[in-house]
Design a protein around this motif. Structure first.
Motif, PDB file in Angstrom:
ATOM      1  N   LEU A  31      39.997  42.053  29.000  1.00 66.68           N
ATOM      2  CA  LEU A  31      39.364  40.855  28.454  1.00 66.68           C
ATOM      3  C   LEU A  31      40.062  39.643  29.053  1.00 66.68           C
ATOM      4  CD1 LEU A  31      39.077  42.074  24.765  1.00 66.68           C
ATOM      5  CD2 LEU A  31      37.391  42.286  26.591  1.00 66.68           C
ATOM      6  N   ASN A  32      39.510  39.146  30.149  1.00 68.28           N
ATOM      7  CA  ASN A  32      40.202  38.136  30.941  1.00 68.28           C
ATOM      8  C   ASN A  32      39.791  36.698  30.654  1.00 68.28           C
ATOM      9  OD1 ASN A  32      37.676  38.345  32.014  1.00 68.28           O
ATOM     10  ND2 ASN A  32      38.325  38.870  34.079  1.00 68.28           N
ATOM     11  N   ARG A  33      38.959  36.484  29.677  1.00 63.50           N
ATOM     12  CA  ARG A  33      38.549  35.127  29.295  1.00 63.50           C
ATOM     13  C   ARG A  33      38.906  34.903  27.831  1.00 63.50           C
ATOM     14  NH1 ARG A  33      32.590  35.362  32.123  1.00 63.50           N
ATOM     15  NH2 ARG A  33      33.397  35.865  34.187  1.00 63.50           N
ATOM     16  N   THR A  34      39.182  33.653  27.482  1.00 63.57           N
ATOM     17  CA  THR A  34      39.570  33.366  26.108  1.00 63.57           C
ATOM     18  C   THR A  34      39.045  32.006  25.678  1.00 63.57           C
ATOM     19  OG1 THR A  34      41.427  33.360  24.556  1.00 63.57           O
ATOM     20  CG2 THR A  34      41.813  32.358  26.709  1.00 63.57           C
ATOM     21  N   GLY A  35      38.823  31.860  24.386  1.00 66.78           N
ATOM     22  CA  GLY A  35      38.373  30.589  23.826  1.00 66.78           C
ATOM     23  C   GLY A  35      38.507  30.627  22.316  1.00 66.78           C
TER      24      GLY A  35
ATOM     25  N   ASN B 255      38.546  36.736  22.848  1.00 66.41           N
ATOM     26  CA  ASN B 255      38.891  37.232  24.176  1.00 66.41           C
ATOM     27  C   ASN B 255      37.726  38.101  24.628  1.00 66.41           C
ATOM     28  OD1 ASN B 255      41.705  36.222  24.262  1.00 66.41           O
ATOM     29  ND2 ASN B 255      41.953  37.617  22.545  1.00 66.41           N
ATOM     30  N   TRP B 256      37.263  37.916  25.884  1.00 66.12           N
ATOM     31  CA  TRP B 256      36.084  38.655  26.318  1.00 66.12           C
ATOM     32  C   TRP B 256      36.045  38.831  27.835  1.00 66.12           C
ATOM     33  CZ3 TRP B 256      35.836  33.400  25.869  1.00 66.12           C
ATOM     34  CH2 TRP B 256      35.103  32.687  26.801  1.00 66.12           C
ATOM     35  N   ASN B 257      35.133  39.735  28.246  1.00 63.40           N
ATOM     36  CA  ASN B 257      34.696  39.860  29.623  1.00 63.40           C
ATOM     37  C   ASN B 257      33.167  39.927  29.567  1.00 63.40           C
ATOM     38  OD1 ASN B 257      34.013  42.534  28.987  1.00 63.40           O
ATOM     39  ND2 ASN B 257      35.897  43.368  29.835  1.00 63.40           N
TER      40      ASN B 257
ATOM     41  N   ALA C 257      33.936  41.991  23.717  1.00 66.36           N
ATOM     42  CA  ALA C 257      34.716  40.869  23.176  1.00 66.36           C
ATOM     43  C   ALA C 257      35.505  41.328  21.964  1.00 66.36           C
ATOM     44  CB  ALA C 257      33.786  39.726  22.779  1.00 66.36           C
TER      45      ALA C 257
ATOM     46  N   THR D 167      31.719  34.270  18.493  1.00 67.41           N
ATOM     47  CA  THR D 167      31.737  34.905  19.811  1.00 67.41           C
ATOM     48  C   THR D 167      30.552  34.463  20.648  1.00 67.41           C
ATOM     49  OG1 THR D 167      32.945  36.803  18.941  1.00 67.41           O
ATOM     50  CG2 THR D 167      31.736  37.130  21.005  1.00 67.41           C
TER      51      THR D 167
ATOM     52  N   THR E 243      31.186  32.506  24.167  1.00 69.51           N
ATOM     53  CA  THR E 243      30.870  33.237  25.392  1.00 69.51           C
ATOM     54  C   THR E 243      29.549  32.826  26.023  1.00 69.51           C
ATOM     55  OG1 THR E 243      29.737  35.044  24.228  1.00 69.51           O
ATOM     56  CG2 THR E 243      32.120  35.254  24.559  1.00 69.51           C
TER      57      THR E 243
ATOM     58  N   CYS F  28      25.345  39.777  28.460  1.00 68.33           N
ATOM     59  CA  CYS F  28      25.486  38.495  29.146  1.00 68.33           C
ATOM     60  C   CYS F  28      24.449  38.314  30.258  1.00 68.33           C
ATOM     61  CB  CYS F  28      26.894  38.368  29.731  1.00 68.33           C
ATOM     62  SG  CYS F  28      28.184  38.264  28.474  1.00 68.33           S
TER      63      CYS F  28
END
Length: 101
Positions: free
Chosen positions: A26-30, A42-44, A48, A72, A76, A98
């Protein structure tokens, strides 16, 4: 000797909070808020994890999961696949869709 290293380890443990495990991919975060709860997401492109970060006295599981899904989707820009949000009042895992339509 060991006691001297304890003050060095404690801050490292705290910085690990709200961070996805590296093997999860999970290389993205917000962050986002929904339903009165705050989440670190945290997601890809496929999955998530939403971690609730606000204190709450005995929150309801159903409300937390619904709020995690909303947060989420907001962060995302992806849809959460129906029926995939599972977890507890602290951490909810879900599958994402996505695809751009």
């Amino acid at each position: 000797m060991r006691v001297r290293f304890l003050p060095l380890i404690f801050p490292l443990v705290l910085t690990a909070c709200n961070v996805a495990h590296p093997l999860d991919g999970l290389n993205r975060t917000g962050t986002a808020s929904a339903g009165g709860h705050d989440f670190r997401v945290n997601w890809n492109l496929e999955s998530a994890q939403a971690t609730r970060t606000n204190p709450a006295w005995r929150p309801g599981l159903t409300q937390v999961i619904q709020s995690a899904v909303q947060a989420t989707q907001e962060v995302t820009g992806c849809k959460v696949r129906p029926g995939t949000a599972i977890g507890d009042i602290a951490l909810v895992n879900m599958a994402l869709d996505c695809r751009v339509e």
